[in-house]
Design an enzyme around this catalytic site. Structure first.
Site: not given
Length: 140
Positions: A40, A49, A53
């Site tokens: 990645e 992320e 999140e």
């Protein structure tokens, strides 16, 4: 010493900046970020992320192409990596929220939009240097 890398975002509102988003852990403030998966790249990790999140998707933000901030510090992982101490590199990108979104928190106890009023004194090791770098960047 083993090394790890995490990538994330400082999400701001307004132009000029009016506020920025911080995530609440039990004992500190943090940014939406996480460890890079094998294969990645940094931006892909940061976008993944951010969505995982907060629920904020790539289509909800405008990434500043001229801002990339890196910090290195030593961390002790209690669970991750079997309790080892490692050198962590954290890479942060800057993005402006382009529309109102409802946060969907999955890994933090809470989140707060802080007013943009530099200089900031929130968390000396990571957040304050990032905010100072952003303040310098946007003043140019």
């Amino acid at each position: 010493m083993p090394e790890t890398k995490a990538c994330g975002f400082l999400i701001v509102t307004g132009n000029p900046i009016e506020s920025f988003l911080l995530m609440r852990h039990k004992d500190r403030w943090d940014l939406p970020k996480g460890h890079v998966d094998p294969g990645e790249d940094e931006m892909t990790c940061a976008l993944r992320e951010l969505e995982e999140e907060t629920g904020i998707k790539a289509k909800d933000i405008e990434v500043d192409p001229d801002f990339r901030f890196t910090l290195q510090y030593v961390v002790h992982y209690k669970k991750r990596m079997g309790g080892v101490t490692a050198l962590k590199t954290a890479v942060y990108f800057l993005a402006r929220l382009t529309k109102k979104v409802e946060l969907n928190l999955t890994e933090h106890q809470g989140a707060e939009w802080f007013p943009w009023n530099p200089p900031h004194a929130i968390q000396e090791q990571t957040i304050d240097p990032l905010l100072a770098a952003v303040a310098e960047h946007v003043s140019r």
